[in-house]
Scaffold this motif. Structure first.
Motif, PDB file in Angstrom:
ATOM      1  N   GLY A  14     -50.070 -12.109 100.964  1.00 14.33           N
ATOM      2  CA  GLY A  14     -50.176 -12.995  99.818  1.00 14.33           C
ATOM      3  C   GLY A  14     -51.559 -13.569  99.650  1.00 14.33           C
ATOM      4  O   GLY A  14     -52.378 -13.561 100.572  1.00 14.33           O
ATOM      5  N   THR A  15     -51.801 -14.071  98.441  1.00 11.93           N
ATOM      6  CA  THR A  15     -53.031 -14.765  98.104  1.00 11.93           C
ATOM      7  C   THR A  15     -52.661 -16.127  97.544  1.00 11.93           C
ATOM      8  O   THR A  15     -51.774 -16.228  96.691  1.00 11.93           O
ATOM      9  N   ILE A  16     -53.329 -17.145  98.032  1.00  7.33           N
ATOM     10  CA  ILE A  16     -53.086 -18.509  97.576  1.00  7.33           C
ATOM     11  C   ILE A  16     -54.381 -19.037  97.001  1.00  7.33           C
ATOM     12  O   ILE A  16     -55.436 -18.935  97.626  1.00  7.33           O
ATOM     13  N   THR A  17     -54.319 -19.606  95.796  1.00 11.92           N
ATOM     14  CA  THR A  17     -55.495 -20.180  95.147  1.00 11.92           C
ATOM     15  C   THR A  17     -55.305 -21.689  95.021  1.00 11.92           C
ATOM     16  O   THR A  17     -54.205 -22.202  95.176  1.00 11.92           O
ATOM     17  N   LYS A  50     -58.477 -13.895 105.063  1.00 14.35           N
ATOM     18  CA  LYS A  50     -59.692 -14.261 104.344  1.00 14.35           C
ATOM     19  C   LYS A  50     -59.558 -15.711 103.909  1.00 14.35           C
ATOM     20  O   LYS A  50     -58.540 -16.104 103.368  1.00 14.35           O
ATOM     21  N   LEU A  51     -60.577 -16.503 104.157  1.00 10.93           N
ATOM     22  CA  LEU A  51     -60.606 -17.906 103.759  1.00 10.93           C
ATOM     23  C   LEU A  51     -61.905 -18.153 103.022  1.00 10.93           C
ATOM     24  O   LEU A  51     -62.983 -18.078 103.612  1.00 10.93           O
ATOM     25  N   LEU A  52     -61.808 -18.412 101.743  1.00 12.73           N
ATOM     26  CA  LEU A  52     -62.977 -18.716 100.912  1.00 12.73           C
ATOM     27  C   LEU A  52     -62.787 -20.114 100.328  1.00 12.73           C
ATOM     28  O   LEU A  52     -62.332 -20.276  99.197  1.00 12.73           O
ATOM     29  N   VAL A  53     -63.107 -21.129 101.113  1.00 12.75           N
ATOM     30  CA  VAL A  53     -62.880 -22.508 100.692  1.00 12.75           C
ATOM     31  C   VAL A  53     -63.689 -22.836  99.439  1.00 12.75           C
ATOM     32  O   VAL A  53     -63.213 -23.538  98.552  1.00 12.75           O
ATOM     33  N   GLU A  54     -64.911 -22.302  99.344  1.00 13.96           N
ATOM     34  CA  GLU A  54     -65.731 -22.590  98.164  1.00 13.96           C
ATOM     35  C   GLU A  54     -65.097 -22.042  96.883  1.00 13.96           C
ATOM     36  O   GLU A  54     -65.303 -22.584  95.810  1.00 13.96           O
ATOM     37  N   LYS A  55     -64.300 -20.988  96.984  1.00 12.47           N
ATOM     38  CA  LYS A  55     -63.578 -20.442  95.838  1.00 12.47           C
ATOM     39  C   LYS A  55     -62.137 -20.942  95.796  1.00 12.47           C
ATOM     40  O   LYS A  55     -61.432 -20.714  94.820  1.00 12.47           O
ATOM     41  N   GLY A  56     -61.679 -21.580  96.886  1.00 14.72           N
ATOM     42  CA  GLY A  56     -60.316 -22.094  96.938  1.00 14.72           C
ATOM     43  C   GLY A  56     -59.273 -21.009  97.149  1.00 14.72           C
ATOM     44  O   GLY A  56     -58.154 -21.141  96.681  1.00 14.72           O
ATOM     45  N   GLU A  57     -59.636 -19.933  97.855  1.00 13.13           N
ATOM     46  CA  GLU A  57     -58.725 -18.799  98.045  1.00 13.13           C
ATOM     47  C   GLU A  57     -58.455 -18.533  99.521  1.00 13.13           C
ATOM     48  O   GLU A  57     -59.351 -18.628 100.352  1.00 13.13           O
ATOM     49  N   VAL A  58     -57.208 -18.164  99.805  1.00 16.52           N
ATOM     50  CA  VAL A  58     -56.802 -17.769 101.151  1.00 16.52           C
ATOM     51  C   VAL A  58     -55.920 -16.535 101.028  1.00 16.52           C
ATOM     52  O   VAL A  58     -55.000 -16.502 100.211  1.00 16.52           O
ATOM     53  N   ASP A  59     -56.206 -15.511 101.822  1.00 12.21           N
ATOM     54  CA  ASP A  59     -55.341 -14.332 101.925  1.00 12.21           C
ATOM     55  C   ASP A  59     -54.620 -14.402 103.263  1.00 12.21           C
ATOM     56  O   ASP A  59     -55.251 -14.615 104.301  1.00 12.21           O
ATOM     57  N   ILE A  60     -53.285 -14.218 103.233  1.00 14.68           N
ATOM     58  CA  ILE A  60     -52.491 -14.301 104.450  1.00 14.68           C
ATOM     59  C   ILE A  60     -51.661 -13.037 104.619  1.00 14.68           C
ATOM     60  O   ILE A  60     -51.427 -12.303 103.658  1.00 14.68           O
ATOM     61  N   SER A  61     -51.219 -12.798 105.862  1.00 16.28           N
ATOM     62  CA  SER A  61     -50.302 -11.691 106.132  1.00 16.28           C
ATOM     63  C   SER A  61     -49.387 -12.088 107.280  1.00 16.28           C
ATOM     64  O   SER A  61     -49.656 -13.039 108.009  1.00 16.28           O
ATOM     65  N   GLY A  62     -48.307 -11.354 107.439  1.00 18.12           N
ATOM     66  CA  GLY A  62     -47.296 -11.623 108.443  1.00 18.12           C
ATOM     67  C   GLY A  62     -45.934 -11.664 107.775  1.00 18.12           C
ATOM     68  O   GLY A  62     -45.812 -11.393 106.582  1.00 18.12           O
ATOM     69  N   THR A  63     -44.906 -11.997 108.528  1.00 17.80           N
ATOM     70  CA  THR A  63     -43.562 -12.154 107.957  1.00 17.80           C
ATOM     71  C   THR A  63     -43.402 -13.601 107.526  1.00 17.80           C
ATOM     72  O   THR A  63     -43.321 -14.503 108.361  1.00 17.80           O
ATOM     73  N   ILE A  64     -43.356 -13.838 106.220  1.00 14.77           N
ATOM     74  CA  ILE A  64     -43.301 -15.193 105.682  1.00 14.77           C
ATOM     75  C   ILE A  64     -41.841 -15.583 105.475  1.00 14.77           C
ATOM     76  O   ILE A  64     -41.110 -14.932 104.736  1.00 14.77           O
ATOM     77  N   ASP A  65     -41.417 -16.653 106.177  1.00 12.06           N
ATOM     78  CA  ASP A  65     -40.037 -17.124 106.110  1.00 12.06           C
ATOM     79  C   ASP A  65     -39.860 -18.268 105.126  1.00 12.06           C
ATOM     80  O   ASP A  65     -38.817 -18.363 104.481  1.00 12.06           O
ATOM     81  N   SER A  66     -40.840 -19.165 105.024  1.00 15.73           N
ATOM     82  CA  SER A  66     -40.676 -20.306 104.118  1.00 15.73           C
ATOM     83  C   SER A  66     -42.020 -20.880 103.698  1.00 15.73           C
ATOM     84  O   SER A  66     -43.022 -20.751 104.397  1.00 15.73           O
ATOM     85  N   LEU A  67     -41.999 -21.511 102.532  1.00 13.62           N
ATOM     86  CA  LEU A  67     -43.128 -22.244 101.983  1.00 13.62           C
ATOM     87  C   LEU A  67     -42.593 -23.617 101.609  1.00 13.62           C
ATOM     88  O   LEU A  67     -41.574 -23.708 100.928  1.00 13.62           O
TER      89      LEU A  67
END
Length: 88
Positions: A14-17, A50-67
């Protein structure tokens, strides 16, 4: 930054902005400060690819169970450990 969004693919990438800061992460949890509050991601074998704080973006991976979201103020309470605040 222009708002907050989550694009999640098959519960494993996933990608989070709209991310202001990556507060902590390990293989089971990722805690992000976003424009909409604190975002706690729980799962298995989680990675911040990937963590780009200046752009406000994070890319994550793994088995995501909850947000789950909470207010930023909940994480600033005094006399509480960081771990106790995460697992409320």
């Amino acid at each position: 930054m222009e708002g907050h969004g989550i694009n999640l693919f098959n519960r494993n990438t996933g990608t989070i902005t709209g991310v202001k800061d990556c507060v902590s992460f390990d293989l089971k949890t990722i805690l992000l400060e976003t424009e909409c509050g604190m975002l706690l991601i729980k799962g298995q074998d989680l990675h911040v690819n990937k963590l780009l704080v200046e752009k406000g973006e994070v890319d994550i991976s793994g088995t995501i169970d909850s947000l789950s979201y909470s207010e930023i103020a909940n994480y600033a309470k005094k006399n509480e450990s960081f771990i106790s605040r995460i697992f409320k």
